[in-house]
Design an enzyme around this catalytic site. Sequence first.
Site, short mmCIF file in Angstrom:
data_model
loop_
_atom_site.label_atom_id
_atom_site.label_comp_id
_atom_site.label_asym_id
_atom_site.label_seq_id
_atom_site.Cartn_x
_atom_site.Cartn_y
_atom_site.Cartn_z
N ASP A 47 0.78 -1.11 0.13
CA ASP A 47 -0.20 -0.09 0.13
C ASP A 47 1.01 1.31 0.06
O ASP A 47 1.60 1.46 0.89
CB ASP A 47 -1.03 -0.07 1.30
CG ASP A 47 -1.94 1.20 1.29
OD1 ASP A 47 -1.77 2.10 0.12
OD2 ASP A 47 -2.92 1.18 2.03
C1 NOJ Z 1 -3.35 4.33 0.32
C2 NOJ Z 1 -4.72 3.56 0.64
O1 NOJ Z 1 -4.48 2.98 1.90
C3 NOJ Z 1 -5.09 2.36 -0.35
O2 NOJ Z 1 -6.19 1.99 0.02
C4 NOJ Z 1 -5.03 3.18 -1.61
O3 NOJ Z 1 -5.46 2.07 -2.58
C5 NOJ Z 1 -3.61 3.72 -2.10
N1 NOJ Z 1 -3.25 4.60 -1.26
C6 NOJ Z 1 -3.46 4.13 -3.42
O4 NOJ Z 1 -4.18 5.24 -3.80
#
Ligand code: NOJ
Length: 762
Positions: free
Chosen positions: A303
């Site tokens: 993530d």
């Molecule tokens: C952070 C978030 O926690 C996640 O859910 C998301 O897909 C990513 N950023 C990419 O935007």
Amino acid sequence: MLDTRISRRAALMGAGAIAAWLHSPAHALLSQAATVEVPPFIDALIAKMTLAEKAGQLSLMASAWGGSTVINPASGSNANFEQQVEEVRKGMLTGVFNGSGTHMCRIMQTAAMKESRLKIPLIFAADIIHGHRTIFPVPVGEAASFDPALAERTAAAASYEAAAAGIDWTFAPMVDVARDQRWGRTMEGAGEDVHLGNLFAAARVKGFQGASLKAIDTMMACAKHFAAYGAAEAGLDYNTVDVSERTLREVYFPPFQAAFGAGALSAMSSFNEISGIPSNGNEWLMRTVLRDEWKYQGFVVSDYTGDMEMIDHGFAADAREATKIAFMAGVDMSMTSGFYRDHLPDLVEKGEVPMARVDESVRKVLAIKAKLGLFEDPFRRIDEKREAARSRTKATLALSREMAKKSIVLLKNEGDVLPLRKGGQKIAIIGPFAAGQHDLNGPWCVYGDNKLAIDLETGVRNALGKNAQITVVEGSQVEAPLPGGIEAAVAAARNADVVLLAIGESERMSGEAQSRTSITVPAPQQALAEAVAATGKPVIVVLKNGRALALEGAVKNAPAILVTWFLGSESGNAIADVLFGDYSPSGRLPMSFPREPGQQPFYYSHKPTGRPNPSDEKLEEYKTHYRSIPNSALYPFGHGLTYGKIDYANLTPDKGTLAWDGEIAFTATITNRGTRAAEEVVQLYIRDRAASITRPVRELKAFRKIALAPGASETVRFVLKRAQLEFIGRDLKPTVEPGLFDVWIAPSAQAQGVHSTFTLTA
Ligand code: NOJ
């Protein structure tokens, strides 16, 4: 065609089999997990790749189109689109996320296919959480529909639109169970319950991925965030998680198993640590459990800068070590940090990371690109005409309205104040969400536009047409008073027959990084509610919220309360459908509304203590309760009223015992004694009275939504088998023990409904 599409699994299994499959325990769902075939050309391709090109295939970047993304902290490395295209030419990235439509995709894919050495197609990813341009209700709202089949259709519609805009891969569904409403991302999942979470996880994956990943109207799903991201201490986003392996296996893992069982081929590792080990460095989680045990064949992406964040966690000394830890733990692809392309080649050259491991990850990524049809036709989802033609079609907007009205939950309706008559009365719409193109779509829409969504005032006007006698007053800002606001609101209320009080949380108050310490209606809006209620006019609270709230004072005491979440493109129309009785509300709470904020974390499926308090009416000394309140919900999981009057009677088991390999059926008679049609969500809960591991006071095992005309009755039948009584035993494996079980067929997790018992025999 959008509405007639059937899923791959439905095609393979038939609708009846699908329903049975979805009701089996999560570990059994995995037997259906998708496989990844590696076409022979992939190994030949890998043989030609340099180490840098391999690291490139394992590096995903935020799109640099139009500057850095506003959704996440800017990464710095993507500041310039030309530079990013140059990186494509050099084979330095596998794809980008949260970019901007087919025009951008075409420029980048052309660079990859014409100007890079190996001509490996890029993959385009995006956070398509609940719609692309047509926005559906936030996921927790959709969960309130208790209609996973409908959620499958909205996910399919999101793919239909987003894939036409060049997107191959969505970072959804979020399948994190959320039991602490302070956590802002509650709005992105399916709520507090495991069974409901499993059904919605599977439905969304099936909807996004459809019958074939090669189809031009499907996207690959990504189950996130692995794992236990929703269990953050004190509901504080990104915070420490410390849960037992049993709870992981019983609560937090099953929706992932359901998502993989439904065919999800990507997973996102979570930001949090679990018991001292950040997920991005957790080999047990990502290899032992995910690959060895569950036989997951897809890949794992970090993530965002999750690999880099292990430095701040105090788990890796520097970027190089963080890269090694994440990669060896099983994170195949690094998002945004650039760590893999910066450090993986050196780690391999120095013998610290085996080349075979790198090849294994690259093979998976390339095989999945092949499965998405990208090698056959890298431009298959990139078609400018299709992008325009499929944006916000009549069909997707109609589907959005259908899901939105079914997501609304009627908490309370004293004196049948709802539904309202169409015309003949003066309506004051008061509150910061009364009107205006804001806070309609929800906090997590990369491509949605609030300016195109229907607000409450417009929805009410659309419903009433020329009969509308409406005054609109803002009354208060979301988190600050509005000078003169209360006075204007009181005057409008006095002059009206009924008040729609549109209050609650703004988009900025839920979602990522938006944890709250106190889950109440903000004080200035509460003051507005008190003043409006003091006029004595009937007040209908139209609550906007991304989480369960602890309702107080005039809000709690209003005669009618509707929970309306963030409903997306058709918000106002859908709310009006319910307000004026064109639709009899059928939504149910996917998470409990507590009595007070201090009860968090709170979930109906809690364990009994050794000193249970006998009843909510009587707080006994030295029994389990707070000093001032019983520890039950004000409105529990599963609660939601209709415009009917629903009665539960005659719970009849077809036998007194459930044989080890047998089944037992329960029937109950559900009657609508009201004068209006209703859809009732009939729920079946069990309790295992005594086991070698303590069991929750209730667990949802099945539910069914039935339509009842006024005066109509239906006999609802549920079948239970041994597998549905499983729990995680002392050896941390699924087990079932013979003994006595309670069963309730009831309208909520706290309602008595009708009750019986049965015995499972060995
Ligand atoms: C952070 C978030 O926690 C996640 O859910 C998301 O897909 C990513 N950023 C990419 O935007």
